[in-house]
Every structure is written in C-alpha cells, then in structure tokens.
Design an enzyme around this catalytic site. Structure first.
Site, short mmCIF file in Angstrom:
data_model
loop_
_atom_site.label_atom_id
_atom_site.label_comp_id
_atom_site.label_asym_id
_atom_site.label_seq_id
_atom_site.Cartn_x
_atom_site.Cartn_y
_atom_site.Cartn_z
N HIS A 13 -0.07 3.46 1.24
CA HIS A 13 -0.67 2.33 0.52
C HIS A 13 0.26 1.81 -0.57
O HIS A 13 0.56 2.52 -1.52
CB HIS A 13 -1.99 2.82 -0.08
CG HIS A 13 -2.73 1.81 -0.86
ND1 HIS A 13 -3.04 1.96 -2.19
CD2 HIS A 13 -3.25 0.60 -0.49
CE1 HIS A 13 -3.72 0.91 -2.61
NE2 HIS A 13 -3.87 0.08 -1.59
N ARG A 14 0.75 0.60 -0.40
CA ARG A 14 1.78 0.00 -1.28
C ARG A 14 3.05 0.86 -1.25
O ARG A 14 3.75 0.98 -2.24
CB ARG A 14 1.27 -0.15 -2.72
CG ARG A 14 -0.11 -0.79 -2.84
CD ARG A 14 -0.55 -0.98 -4.29
NE ARG A 14 -1.98 -1.26 -4.38
CZ ARG A 14 -2.68 -1.35 -5.49
NH1 ARG A 14 -2.07 -1.22 -6.65
NH2 ARG A 14 -3.97 -1.60 -5.46
N GLU A 40 1.63 -0.02 4.00
CA GLU A 40 0.79 -1.17 3.65
C GLU A 40 1.46 -1.87 2.48
O GLU A 40 2.03 -1.21 1.60
CB GLU A 40 -0.60 -0.70 3.24
CG GLU A 40 -1.62 -1.81 2.99
CD GLU A 40 -1.79 -2.24 1.55
OE1 GLU A 40 -2.57 -3.16 1.29
OE2 GLU A 40 -1.10 -1.68 0.66
N ASP A 42 1.31 -5.75 -0.10
CA ASP A 42 0.54 -6.93 -0.52
C ASP A 42 1.46 -8.13 -0.64
O ASP A 42 2.60 -7.99 -1.10
CB ASP A 42 -0.11 -6.65 -1.88
CG ASP A 42 -0.99 -5.44 -1.84
OD1 ASP A 42 -2.05 -5.50 -1.19
OD2 ASP A 42 -0.62 -4.40 -2.44
N HIS A 55 1.12 -6.71 -5.73
CA HIS A 55 -0.33 -6.61 -5.65
C HIS A 55 -1.06 -7.50 -6.65
O HIS A 55 -2.02 -8.19 -6.30
CB HIS A 55 -0.75 -5.14 -5.88
CG HIS A 55 -2.23 -4.94 -5.85
ND1 HIS A 55 -3.03 -5.08 -6.97
CD2 HIS A 55 -3.06 -4.63 -4.83
CE1 HIS A 55 -4.29 -4.85 -6.63
NE2 HIS A 55 -4.34 -4.57 -5.34
N GLU A 114 -1.03 -7.22 3.85
CA GLU A 114 -2.26 -7.81 3.28
C GLU A 114 -1.94 -9.18 2.71
O GLU A 114 -0.99 -9.36 1.95
CB GLU A 114 -2.85 -6.91 2.18
CG GLU A 114 -4.16 -7.53 1.69
CD GLU A 114 -4.85 -6.77 0.57
OE1 GLU A 114 -4.56 -5.58 0.35
OE2 GLU A 114 -5.70 -7.41 -0.08
N LYS A 116 -2.86 -11.68 0.18
CA LYS A 116 -3.61 -11.67 -1.08
C LYS A 116 -3.67 -13.08 -1.64
O LYS A 116 -2.90 -13.46 -2.51
CB LYS A 116 -2.91 -10.74 -2.08
CG LYS A 116 -3.37 -9.30 -1.98
CD LYS A 116 -3.74 -8.74 -3.34
CE LYS A 116 -4.15 -7.29 -3.26
NZ LYS A 116 -5.45 -7.01 -2.68
N ASP A 237 -2.19 6.67 -1.22
CA ASP A 237 -1.02 6.54 -2.10
C ASP A 237 -0.06 7.70 -1.89
O ASP A 237 1.09 7.64 -2.33
CB ASP A 237 -1.48 6.57 -3.58
CG ASP A 237 -2.38 5.40 -3.94
OD1 ASP A 237 -2.36 4.38 -3.22
OD2 ASP A 237 -3.12 5.52 -4.94
O1 G3P Z 1 -5.53 -2.31 2.42
C1 G3P Z 1 -6.33 -1.52 1.61
C2 G3P Z 1 -6.14 -1.81 0.16
O2 G3P Z 1 -4.80 -2.13 -0.07
C3 G3P Z 1 -7.00 -2.90 -0.37
O3 G3P Z 1 -7.09 -2.90 -1.76
O4 G3P Z 1 -6.55 -3.65 -4.01
O5 G3P Z 1 -5.20 -1.86 -2.98
O6 G3P Z 1 -4.97 -4.19 -2.21
P1 G3P Z 1 -5.89 -3.16 -2.76
CA CA Z 2 -3.44 -3.93 -0.47
#
Ligand code: G3P
Ligand code: CA
Length: 251
Positions: A13-14, A40, A42, A55, A114, A116, A237
């Site tokens: 995640h990120r 993942e 953003d 993000h 993602e 955003k 994470d």
């Molecule tokens: O893709 C899951 C997650 O990334 C969504 O929330 O705020 O971390 O972008 P956020």
């Molecule tokens: Ca995200």
C-alpha cells in the site's frame, strides 16, 4: 493479470510504506525486494496536467508546505522533498510522476493505480492515466481503483479490458457504495474497508462474480482473519510482515 497472482494478493500500500516514504520510488523498490505481489499507488494531476504519484491533495504532511498539488506545476513539485519527513535517510526523495514509475517498474510488478480525483471528479486524470498505460503497453499489469465512480466509468471507456476496483468508504458510506454505486458500475473487484469485511460480505461478492481486495490490513490477526475469509487480496503498509504471516516470506 490478476488471476495469475498468488492468493491472497499482497498489495504493498503506497509501496512498502511502513519502511520507506509512501508513494516514492524507494517505497516501490523496497516492496519488490520484499516480495510483494503488487504495489498500490495514488495519482492526481499537477497544475500543468502531469500525473503525479501522491496521496494527499495538500502538501503539508509530506513536504511541509501549505500548498496543494493541483496548484503547482511539475517543476515546482519536483523541487519538494518527499522523503525527509519520514526519515533523514530518505532526504532528497522526490514525488514521482506515473510516467517515471512506469519507466522504472515496467512489467516488473503488478500495479493498482488509484485515481484520486474525488474533489475534481471531471478532471482529465482518467484520460491521462489511460494514455500512459497505453503508451507503455502494460494493460495486463494494471488494475484501476477509485472512490470516485465517475473516474471508474471514464477509465473503463478508455481501457475496457483493464480491471477496475470499486473502493468503498467506511461504514454507511461504504454500504451505499457497495449497494447503489455497485449496481450501476460493472466493476471487477470490491475494495472494502477492513472494518466492514465479514465472511458474508466476501461470500456475497464471490457469488456475484466479484473479487475482494481489502484495505488496509496491517495487523497479523487481521491478516489471518482475511485469509480465513478467503479474500482475493489485501493492501498492507508492511508486505514483509504480511508475507511472513502467510508463510510466504523469504526463508
Ligand atoms: O486502495 C486502498 C487504499 O489505498 C484506499 O485508501 O486513503 O490509503 O488511498 P487510501
Ligand atoms: Ca490509495
């Protein structure tokens, strides 16, 4: 392709954001080194229409300035330090563009992009991202996700064969997204918030032909529970820890 990845898919995640500054080339590199199945990241647009990997709309948390990404152009954003806030080791780390990420990680790892743009739902982000995916010919390495259903509908028009994940917010907002928005968008995967995930939710999604990718799972107990629920993937994470819990870590 999603179906060729291990189950559950461990999405960093990120990037490996527990160990390196989020959404940076270092965090993505580390995720690959640690054995994550996918990353993942953003995306949002700069003032001059470049797709930036970041993000927050506001730059105060990451770069310590009271400005917004949409008001700065690429050259201005590239001057900012996106690593120092995390740890002095990462001082000098820059906010990457999506194009840079594709150049470096081209076909090396599967990527959840993602979109955003909830606060500017009709901007050019889907179009620009789709163009880059086409330019690099990496359709098979991508899933798109968004909390913004308009962005998902628009990117599906550009790239109909690339899967899309419907991000569902927490609680009642998530219920609304899953039930109402979910009935008008032909999405491939549900991306629910961890706190809303039950065995019933996963089974219902599977019965409807949807995959389930859960966010954000950072606790060993939750990882074991998601595996027991038979989810198709989760965002974490800390991919290193997650892979160890799943007995898939390096020996
Ligand atoms: O893709 C899951 C997650 O990334 C969504 O929330 O705020 O971390 O972008 P956020
Ligand atoms: Ca995200």
């Amino acid at each position: 392709m999603l179906s060729n990845l291990p189950r559950p898919i461990v999405f960093a995640h990120r990037g490996s954001s527990a160990h390196a500054p989020e959404n940076t080339l270092s965090a993505f590199n580390l995720a690959i080194e640690q054995g994550a199945d996918a990353i993942e990241l953003d995306t949002m647009l700069s003032a001059d229409g470049q797709v930036m990997v970041i993000h927050d709309e506001k730059l105060d948390r990451i770069a310590g300035i009271q400005k917004e990404v949409k008001n700065l152009d690429l050259a201005e954003l590239k001057k900012l330090d996106a690593g120092k806030y995390f740890n002095s080791t990462y001082e000098g780390e820059r906010i990457p563009t999506l194009s840079e990420v594709f150049e470096i990680f081209n076909k090396k790892i599967f990527i959840n992009i993602e979109l955003k743009n909830l606060s500017s739902p009709f901007d050019d982000l889907p179009h620009r991202v789709a163009d880059l995916v086409k330019q690099f010919k990496i359709e098979e390495y991508i899933i798109f996700s968004s909390f913004n259903p308009i962005a998902l509908i628009r990117i599906k028009r550009h790239l109909p064969h690339v899967p899309i994940g419907l991000l569902a917010d927490t609680g009642w907002l998530g219920y609304w997204a899953r039930s109402r928005i979910g009935s008008i968008i032909n999405y491939d995967a549900l991306h629910p918030w961890l706190g809303d995930v039950t065995s019933k939710l996963v089974n219902n999604a599977h019965q409807n032909g949807k995959r389930v990718h859960v966010y954000t799972v950072n606790n060993p107990e939750d990882i074991r529970r998601m595996k027991a629920f038979n989810v198709d993937g989760f965002f974490t994470d800390d991919p290193l820890m997650a892979l160890q819990i799943l007995n898939r870590g390096a020996s």
